[in-house]
Scaffold this active site. Sequence first.
Site, mmCIF file in Angstrom:
data_model
loop_
_atom_site.group_PDB
_atom_site.id
_atom_site.type_symbol
_atom_site.label_atom_id
_atom_site.label_comp_id
_atom_site.label_asym_id
_atom_site.label_seq_id
_atom_site.Cartn_x
_atom_site.Cartn_y
_atom_site.Cartn_z
ATOM 1 N N ASP A 174 -12.841 9.552 -22.982
ATOM 2 C CA ASP A 174 -11.810 8.897 -21.795
ATOM 3 C C ASP A 174 -10.578 8.517 -22.644
ATOM 4 O O ASP A 174 -10.562 8.102 -23.525
ATOM 5 C CB ASP A 174 -12.693 7.655 -21.285
ATOM 6 C CG ASP A 174 -14.130 8.188 -20.575
ATOM 7 O OD1 ASP A 174 -14.255 9.339 -20.281
ATOM 8 O OD2 ASP A 174 -15.056 7.421 -20.696
ATOM 9 N N ASP A 210 -24.030 10.471 -10.482
ATOM 10 C CA ASP A 210 -23.981 9.275 -11.106
ATOM 11 C C ASP A 210 -25.115 8.371 -10.823
ATOM 12 O O ASP A 210 -24.976 8.121 -9.467
ATOM 13 C CB ASP A 210 -22.737 8.602 -11.061
ATOM 14 C CG ASP A 210 -21.463 9.476 -11.807
ATOM 15 O OD1 ASP A 210 -21.862 10.488 -12.432
ATOM 16 O OD2 ASP A 210 -20.358 8.896 -11.833
#
Length: 253
Positions: free
Chosen positions: A133, A11
Amino acid sequence: MSSFTLYPAIDVRHGRIVRLAQGDYAQETRYGDDPLALAQAYAEQGARWLHLVDLDAARAGGYTLLELVRGIVDSTGLQVQTGGGVRSREDVQRILDAGAARVVIGSLAVREADAVCDWIAEFGSDRITVALDTRQDREGTWRLPVHGWTETAAGTLQEMARRYAERGLAHLLCTDITRDGMMTGPNLSLYQLLAAEVPALSLQASGGVRDLADVVAARARGCAGIVLGRSLLEGRLQLPQALAQAEAAMEPG
């Protein structure tokens, strides 16, 4: 025996390798300043895939890691699955042109599912990963928060997953928000539910992975792959051993 893929995750925020706790930008842990070097290290340890996230773009839109993707693909041979801030067909095209193997589409996949289904048809089912998500509401229903997880879209996780499966999606990445970056273990019951609901999809587990046992358990619940973040960065999980375990699980006998 079907294959099981490990996706070491990088990330990136402001050029640095970071991890967020439950997607909260205020809860950032930094792990280094050279994403390319880390990708090279993962490749040297035997990885074949990399999961790369543009956290700046995830917040503001406009994918910014095209040069990094080119560098990783050119120098490591890794297949890169990447996303963050993908808002348009042009974004998908630019990322694929940079050498990515798959483009990850998250919040837009919830808000504009028809458009994303069109892209799956156009670019091919193996070039798009839909990332959903999810979080349970008080009734235990799996919902789909959007806009930085501050709003909840209509419908349920299972309904959205079925919709995409019917429109040709091959790869679904699912994260239980409450587990993300928390090192509390992946939500195995969630993946078992999804694997039963949409068996045609290659399901990628994400969020909470701590160790080798979590990797083995996710595969046993029907996942086709797993994203590995903090567990690798903090040395709790060794990538060569995890890769060996995944390959051993595929051997007949």
